[in-house]
Write a protein that holds these residues in place. Structure first.
Motif, PDB file in Angstrom:
ATOM      1  N   ALA A 165       0.689  -1.230  -0.002  1.00 54.60           N
ATOM      2  CA  ALA A 165      -0.107  -0.152  -0.071  1.00 54.60           C
ATOM      3  C   ALA A 165       0.915   1.170   0.048  1.00 54.60           C
ATOM      4  N   SER A 166       0.385   2.310  -0.547  1.00 54.89           N
ATOM      5  CA  SER A 166       1.130   3.753  -0.553  1.00 54.89           C
ATOM      6  C   SER A 166       0.363   4.972   0.318  1.00 54.89           C
ATOM      7  N   SER A 167      -0.851   4.419   0.544  1.00 50.94           N
ATOM      8  CA  SER A 167      -1.730   5.205   1.556  1.00 50.94           C
ATOM      9  C   SER A 167      -2.284   4.559   2.785  1.00 50.94           C
ATOM     10  N   PHE A 168      -2.464   5.214   3.795  1.00 50.19           N
ATOM     11  CA  PHE A 168      -3.034   4.614   5.286  1.00 50.19           C
ATOM     12  C   PHE A 168      -4.013   5.579   5.946  1.00 50.19           C
ATOM     13  N   ASN A 169      -4.653   5.102   6.613  1.00 51.40           N
ATOM     14  CA  ASN A 169      -5.643   6.037   7.280  1.00 51.40           C
ATOM     15  C   ASN A 169      -4.942   5.945   8.885  1.00 51.40           C
ATOM     16  N   ALA A 170      -5.383   6.990   9.664  1.00 48.02           N
ATOM     17  CA  ALA A 170      -4.864   7.260  11.009  1.00 48.02           C
ATOM     18  C   ALA A 170      -5.037   6.156  11.862  1.00 48.02           C
ATOM     19  N   GLY A 203      -5.948  15.885   8.692  1.00 43.11           N
ATOM     20  CA  GLY A 203      -5.809  16.104   7.322  1.00 43.11           C
ATOM     21  C   GLY A 203      -5.045  15.082   6.549  1.00 43.11           C
ATOM     22  N   ASP A 204      -4.617  15.547   5.362  1.00 37.45           N
ATOM     23  CA  ASP A 204      -3.588  14.386   4.484  1.00 37.45           C
ATOM     24  C   ASP A 204      -2.323  15.014   4.848  1.00 37.45           C
ATOM     25  N   HIS A 205      -1.261  13.834   5.073  1.00 41.55           N
ATOM     26  CA  HIS A 205      -0.112  13.945   4.955  1.00 41.55           C
ATOM     27  C   HIS A 205       0.820  13.088   4.255  1.00 41.55           C
ATOM     28  N   THR A 206       1.991  13.495   3.799  1.00 41.33           N
ATOM     29  CA  THR A 206       2.966  12.519   2.865  1.00 41.33           C
ATOM     30  C   THR A 206       4.041  12.446   3.717  1.00 41.33           C
ATOM     31  N   ILE A 207       4.353  11.232   4.353  1.00 39.00           N
ATOM     32  CA  ILE A 207       5.514  10.813   5.208  1.00 39.00           C
ATOM     33  C   ILE A 207       6.965  10.271   4.124  1.00 39.00           C
ATOM     34  N   VAL A 208       7.973  10.816   4.154  1.00 43.51           N
ATOM     35  CA  VAL A 208       9.118  10.420   3.374  1.00 43.51           C
ATOM     36  C   VAL A 208       9.892   9.595   4.483  1.00 43.51           C
ATOM     37  N   VAL A 209      10.405   8.228   4.006  1.00 40.07           N
ATOM     38  CA  VAL A 209      11.294   7.502   5.046  1.00 40.07           C
ATOM     39  C   VAL A 209      12.533   7.437   4.011  1.00 40.07           C
ATOM     40  N   VAL A 266      20.602   5.079   0.897  1.00 36.96           N
ATOM     41  CA  VAL A 266      20.817   3.641   0.213  1.00 36.96           C
ATOM     42  C   VAL A 266      19.422   3.343  -0.195  1.00 36.96           C
ATOM     43  N   ALA A 267      18.307   4.202   0.548  1.00 41.50           N
ATOM     44  CA  ALA A 267      17.037   3.711   0.102  1.00 41.50           C
ATOM     45  C   ALA A 267      15.993   4.966   0.437  1.00 41.50           C
ATOM     46  N   GLU A 268      14.954   5.012  -0.286  1.00 45.15           N
ATOM     47  CA  GLU A 268      14.017   5.865   0.082  1.00 45.15           C
ATOM     48  C   GLU A 268      12.534   5.478  -0.552  1.00 45.15           C
ATOM     49  N   GLY A 269      11.576   5.881   0.284  1.00 41.48           N
ATOM     50  CA  GLY A 269      10.132   5.695  -0.092  1.00 41.48           C
ATOM     51  C   GLY A 269       9.320   6.636   0.748  1.00 41.48           C
ATOM     52  N   LYS A 270       7.944   6.569   0.228  1.00 38.00           N
ATOM     53  CA  LYS A 270       6.843   7.614   0.775  1.00 38.00           C
ATOM     54  C   LYS A 270       5.601   7.051   0.898  1.00 38.00           C
ATOM     55  N   PHE A 271       4.777   7.405   1.706  1.00 34.04           N
ATOM     56  CA  PHE A 271       3.362   7.028   1.938  1.00 34.04           C
ATOM     57  C   PHE A 271       2.727   8.222   2.331  1.00 34.04           C
ATOM     58  N   LYS A 272       1.268   7.970   2.095  1.00 32.94           N
ATOM     59  CA  LYS A 272       0.476   9.130   2.521  1.00 32.94           C
ATOM     60  C   LYS A 272      -0.649   8.309   3.652  1.00 32.94           C
ATOM     61  N   ALA A 307       5.837   6.298  16.289  1.00 30.49           N
ATOM     62  CA  ALA A 307       4.289   6.439  16.539  1.00 30.49           C
ATOM     63  C   ALA A 307       4.223   7.609  17.110  1.00 30.49           C
ATOM     64  N   GLN A 308       5.225   8.155  18.012  1.00 32.90           N
ATOM     65  CA  GLN A 308       4.926   9.528  18.736  1.00 32.90           C
ATOM     66  C   GLN A 308       4.804  10.795  17.693  1.00 32.90           C
ATOM     67  N   ALA A 309       5.743  10.426  16.791  1.00 35.33           N
ATOM     68  CA  ALA A 309       5.849  11.279  15.619  1.00 35.33           C
ATOM     69  C   ALA A 309       4.425  11.396  14.548  1.00 35.33           C
ATOM     70  N   LEU A 310       4.163  10.302  14.300  1.00 37.47           N
ATOM     71  CA  LEU A 310       2.605  10.320  13.877  1.00 37.47           C
ATOM     72  C   LEU A 310       1.548  10.848  14.575  1.00 37.47           C
ATOM     73  N   GLY A 311       1.645  10.754  15.809  1.00 40.26           N
ATOM     74  CA  GLY A 311       0.768  11.089  16.879  1.00 40.26           C
ATOM     75  C   GLY A 311       0.728  12.636  17.099  1.00 40.26           C
ATOM     76  N   ARG A 312       1.667  13.154  16.455  1.00 37.10           N
ATOM     77  CA  ARG A 312       1.649  14.539  16.408  1.00 37.10           C
ATOM     78  C   ARG A 312       1.098  15.479  15.316  1.00 37.10           C
TER      79      ARG A 312
END
Length: 320
Positions: A45-50, A160-166, A175-181, A151-156
């Motif tokens: 998946a590339s998108s998730f709900n709270a 709305g909608d957010h895009t998180i980059v890892v 060496v690696a990168e990805g993102k999810f909404k 989890a604490q970071a997402l809890g803040r």
């Protein structure tokens, strides 16, 4: 002849496809709401709900050991960054990344030879790869890094909608990168996730902890040790709890002398104590030192002299 040429071309075609698939995955991070099998990843998946669980796997351009530039390393530090992709302030600007967390993952053992890395973002306490022997996050104070902090970071996050980059770095190289909404009206449930994950991490860290065997058996001395320990300020302020087991870990007393005169000052011996805490958990206090002063050609009463660092232990492991 034509048949043989066909099979040769077909073989190279398959190899080419496999090679392209691997090159597409190399350097990428994939996500799912379930633990991912890196060999056969499904349910991606590339998108998730709270409130969703979030797992990921990073596919690397080489083994973790090779990327560290030290094939003989016992462990490799892997830096894991979480960013939130923020919209630009003005139309002519590009979106920018705002760091919301950073954790250092120590990879060791068999995991060093992998070309992939399991990264739990918000795992369940039942399906978790972090905080294990080969994938270890340090603890700062009472809280672990890794999924607890993620989890604490997402809890803040705000509604709305957010895009998180890892992003993953080894030896200061990306060496690696990805993102999810992720979207939702309330992300506060991740704070509860953080607390549960912290408890799970504590358990995983000490579930195999053991208690030492006695190097000396002396019932009278052991009773004296427990009595003077419980009467100490260290016990009253730090150890507290109920002493349920004490073992002497030195085979005999050790003599300490004056460095110049050689006169005997005292003798000392060490023990380890298991304590049951008020909350029902158990703690082992190591290297508790007891001494007896040498006065009038004889050793005096047993006195408490100091204690080492404690560690958690399942209460059932104390008798093993």
């Amino acid at each position: 002849m034509k048949t043989k040429e066909f099979f040769v071309l077909f073989f190279f075609f398959i190899v080419l496809i496999a090679s392209n698939l691997y090159s597409q995955n190399s350097g990428e991070i994939i996500f799912s709401n379930k633990l991912i099998d890196p060999i056969k990843p499904v349910n991606l998946a590339s998108s998730f709900n709270a409130g969703d669980n979030i797992y990921s796997v990073a596919f690397l351009p080489n083994t973790i050991a090779a990327l560290s530039k030290n094939q003989n390393a016992k462990y490799v530090d892997v830096e894991i960054f979480l960013y939130e992709l923020k919209p630009p302030l003005y139309d002519y600007q590009q979106p920018f990344e705002e760091q919301i967390d950073f954790s250092n993952l120590k990879v060791s053992g068999d995991a060093l030879s992998n070309k992939f890395l399991m990264i739990d973002i918000i795992p369940t306490t039942e399906s978790i790869t972090a905080y294990t022997e080969n994938l270890a996050y340090e603890k700062f104070g009472k809280e672990f890094y890794g999924p607890v902090k993620y989890a604490q970071a997402l809890g803040r996050l705000t509604p709305g909608d957010h895009t998180i980059v890892v992003k993953i770095s080894i030896n200061y190289e990306s060496v690696a990168e990805g993102k999810f909404k992720i979207n939702g009206n309330d992300f506060s449930s991740y704070n509860d996730f953080a607390n549960k994950l912290n408890e799970a991490a504590d358990y995983l860290k000490y579930k195999d902890a053991g208690f030492p065997t006695a190097a000396m058996n002396d019932n009278k001395l052991e009773a004296e040790m427990i009595a003077v320990l419980k009467n100490s300020q260290t016990y009253k302020e730090r150890i507290k709890g109920q002493v349920i087991k004490l073992v002497i870990i030195d085979p005999d007393w050790m003599i300490r002398r004056n460095e110049i005169t050689g006169i005997i000052l005292h003798r000392y011996i060490r023990a380890t104590v298991a304590v049951k805490n008020d909350d029902g958990t158990c703690t082992v206090w190591q290297l508790i030192t007891f001494q007896q002063d040498y006065v009038g050609n004889k050793f005096g009463k047993t006195k408490f002299d100091g204690v080492g660092d404690p560690y958690k232990i399942p209460c059932e492991n104390i008798g093993k």
